[in-house]
Scaffold this motif. Structure first.
Motif, PDB file in Angstrom:
ATOM      1  N   THR A   1       0.738  -1.256   0.097  1.00 40.02           N
ATOM      2  CA  THR A   1      -0.182   0.018   0.050  1.00 40.02           C
ATOM      3  C   THR A   1       0.898   1.438   0.128  1.00 40.02           C
ATOM      4  O   THR A   1       0.285   2.440  -0.086  1.00 40.02           O
ATOM      5  CB  THR A   1      -0.701   0.107   1.245  1.00 40.02           C
ATOM      6  OG1 THR A   1      -0.253  -0.211   2.486  1.00 40.02           O
ATOM      7  CG2 THR A   1      -1.786  -0.928   1.202  1.00 40.02           C
TER       8      THR A   1
ATOM      9  N   ALA B   1      -5.496  -2.698   2.584  1.00 34.33           N
ATOM     10  CA  ALA B   1      -6.126  -1.728   1.804  1.00 34.33           C
ATOM     11  C   ALA B   1      -7.457  -1.470   2.263  1.00 34.33           C
ATOM     12  O   ALA B   1      -7.860  -0.203   2.377  1.00 34.33           O
ATOM     13  CB  ALA B   1      -6.198  -2.171   0.224  1.00 34.33           C
TER      14      ALA B   1
ATOM     15  N   ASN C   1      -3.409   5.776   1.963  1.00 35.83           N
ATOM     16  CA  ASN C   1      -3.434   4.390   2.433  1.00 35.83           C
ATOM     17  C   ASN C   1      -3.116   4.530   4.125  1.00 35.83           C
ATOM     18  O   ASN C   1      -2.656   3.627   4.545  1.00 35.83           O
ATOM     19  CB  ASN C   1      -1.819   3.947   2.172  1.00 35.83           C
ATOM     20  CG  ASN C   1      -0.945   4.982   2.182  1.00 35.83           C
ATOM     21  OD1 ASN C   1      -0.778   5.857   2.960  1.00 35.83           O
ATOM     22  ND2 ASN C   1       0.370   4.604   1.658  1.00 35.83           N
TER      23      ASN C   1
END
Ligand code: G3H
Length: 530
Positions: free
Chosen positions: A42, A354, A385
């Motif tokens: 991420t 995520a 993120n």
């Protein structure tokens, strides 16, 4: 948060993705030609935010799972295999070889820990080094255990030579937040005691295991350690259904542990070594040293973004000081530096799942709808993120945030007037791992400690909850754990006491003496390992 590639120190850049094409079964690094699962971080490598492609890992299924199980079973060979019958000294030698080979992979494993799970550099290094220490300490402890067993006992005219023996085949599954350390804290004692294992890395933190496959292959006899890649459901389920697993060793969520146990057809045969979820409370008494309490609560709630089973997941503060605590704690949360794991001094880092920011937002929305407020200015702010830790107050028992293990950056605070309130809540809770108790007055602390020690398994006085040092027992009550882990306890959790008994007769004693003299048995032996 995004970062141009040139802002990433050269030693931490991902130049070429890792495409893992082998897996370890029966001592062979087998080629994988089936489907693979892509692995993304991420963390962004570009100015405009985009997840970074790290590579891919095999996405295996039932045939490979059963193949690995078969290899582990063959290596155990009903207890007759070379590994479970080997002299302790020789098993230790294999482990020493492994640890030396493992050390050479430190840089790559640390780099992958940062990219795959977003763990800050010092903590990633610590995870690796702590694992090496754990292995070395386990070896020393095993020597001690073996020295203590190198003797005969005699009661009621029966001689006994008692040792600890392996249990069989272990299915080993670790968590994503400590994908190396916690997995190895299961795997290493399990195999050292003479068991054989099938091991699958966590759902995130997969590639960081791949540099170690060769070390496993080169250090242990074939079939002792078998490493698979893929989803738990596709791999672990079919293995459990065979009923051939003797120990389920899992650190993760109780829902996974329950689902797997339920699939095993012979429940009495299955031993469990489980480290599960928790909702560790902090209890802040009116006379607590607030500077110390705030700094410990900050570390306790937000180290690695709260993604620790030992994290403080609910904070109870006495009515008399809650306003002051909330003000100072909220300001301290907003001062924490956020950034990529290799950035100096960074405390908050991208979340590796995520979907986590959206889940945390759900908890937040639910709490707000039921009357709570976000106390800190940045609380709940979204990044590509990340979601900034929200300090949420007052939290009530009807909120999801009170009930669920958030395992992420959000901090529920409750005020209490009567100490019975947090105690009642803890007694009602499904969890019972640890508590942090902040205060000074011994007349108040003494009865509280006595009660809390019966509700959880570690009472931390004026300090945040944690697993370490690894020599201490790590366990929990209720849905938080089954069995105890520590350097000392894990060797016991993965073994059983077994012994040779003989009536004190001339014939038996002569046999025993010959067994010792000839050194034909690896079990009946009074040799010491220094
Ligand atoms: O995820 C749970 C870990 O066992 C916590 O370990 O307290 O050392 O972070 P730690």
């Amino acid at each position: 948060m995004s970062k141009a590639k040139n802002a990433i120190p050269i030693e931490f850049q991902i130049d070429s993705p890792i495409h893992q094409k082998t897996y370890l079964v029966g001592g062979v690094l087998k080629e994988w030609n089936g489907k693979s699962a892509d692995v993304y971080s991420t963390i962004s490598s570009t100015d405009a935010y985009a997840p970074t492609f790290l590579g891919s890992a095999p996405d295996m299924g039932e045939p490979e799972a059963l193949d690995a199980l078969n290899a582990a079973e063959k290596a155990f060979a009903k207890g007759q295999g070379a590994w479970p019958t080997m002299r302790v000294r020789d098993r230790i030698e294999c482990m020493e070889l492994f640890v030396e080979k493992m050390k050479t992979k430190r840089d790559l494993v640390v780099k992958l820990l940062m990219w795959e799970i977003g763990k800050p550099l010092p903590d990633s290094e610590k995870e690796f080094d702590r694992t090496i220490d754990y292995i070395n300490d386990t070896i020393e402890n095993y020597k001690e255990l073996d020295r203590d067993s190198a003797k005969f006992e005699k009661h009621s005219d029966v001689l006994a030579h008692i040792r600890r023996g392996p249990l069989g085949v272990v299915l080993c599954l670790g968590p994503y937040n400590y994908p190396l350390n916690e997995t190895f804290c299961l795997l290493i004692p399990a195999i050292l005691m003479g068991n054989t294992a099938v091991f699958k890395p966590a759902k995130i933190g997969v590639l960081l295991i791949t540099p170690l496959l060769e070390a496993f292959q080169e250090s242990f006899p074939k079939g002792v350690v078998n490493v698979l890649f893929g989803r738990g459901r596709a791999i672990a389920g079919p293995i459990m259904k065979t009923g051939k697993i003797d120990v389920l060793a899992l650190i993760g969520h109780s829902s996974s542990a329950n689902a797997l146990q339920d699939q095993h057809p012979k429940s009495n045969r299955l031993r469990l070594v489980l480290g599960l979820e928790a909702k560790n409370p902090a209890i802040v008494l009116p006379d607590a040293d607030l500077d110390l309490t705030i700094s410990e609560c900050l570390a306790g709630t937000l180290s690695f973004n709260g993604q620790r089973c030992t994290a403080l997941k609910v904070v109870y503060v006495h009515d008399g000081i809650v306003a002051e605590f909330n003000k100072r704690f909220s300001a301290a949360v907003d001062k924490l530096p956020f950034g990529n794991p290799w950035e100096e001094g960074v405390k908050l880092t991208p979340l590796p799942e995520a979907g986590k920011p959206a889940y945390i937002q759900e908890l937040l929305d639910d709490a707000i709808a039921k009357g709570a407020k976000v106390l800190n200015e940045k609380g709940g702010q979204h990044f590509d993120n990340y979601i900034w830790p929200a300090v949420v107050y007052p939290v009530t028992k009807d909120m999801r945030l009170y009930e669920e293990e958030q395992f992420g950056p959000i901090i529920p605070i409750l005020a209490f007037n009567d100490i019975e309130q947090p105690l009642d809540d803890m007694a009602e809770s499904n969890y019972g791992q640890q508590v942090s108790l902040f205060g000074k007055d011994v007349y108040t602390l003494a009865p509280l400690i006595d009660t809390l020690a019966n509700l959880v398994c570690r009472v931390n006085l004026n300090s945040s909850c944690q697993r370490g040092p690894d020599v201490y027992p790590f366990t929990g009550r209720k849905d938080s754990a089954v069995a105890t882990l520590s350097v000392h306890d894990a060797l016991r959790s993965f073994s059983i006491r077994t012994f040779v008994a003989s009536k004190d007769t001339e014939l038996n004693n002569e046999i025993l003496e010959k067994l010792l003299e000839t050194r034909l048995s690896n079990f009946v032996s009074t040799d010491y390992i220094l």
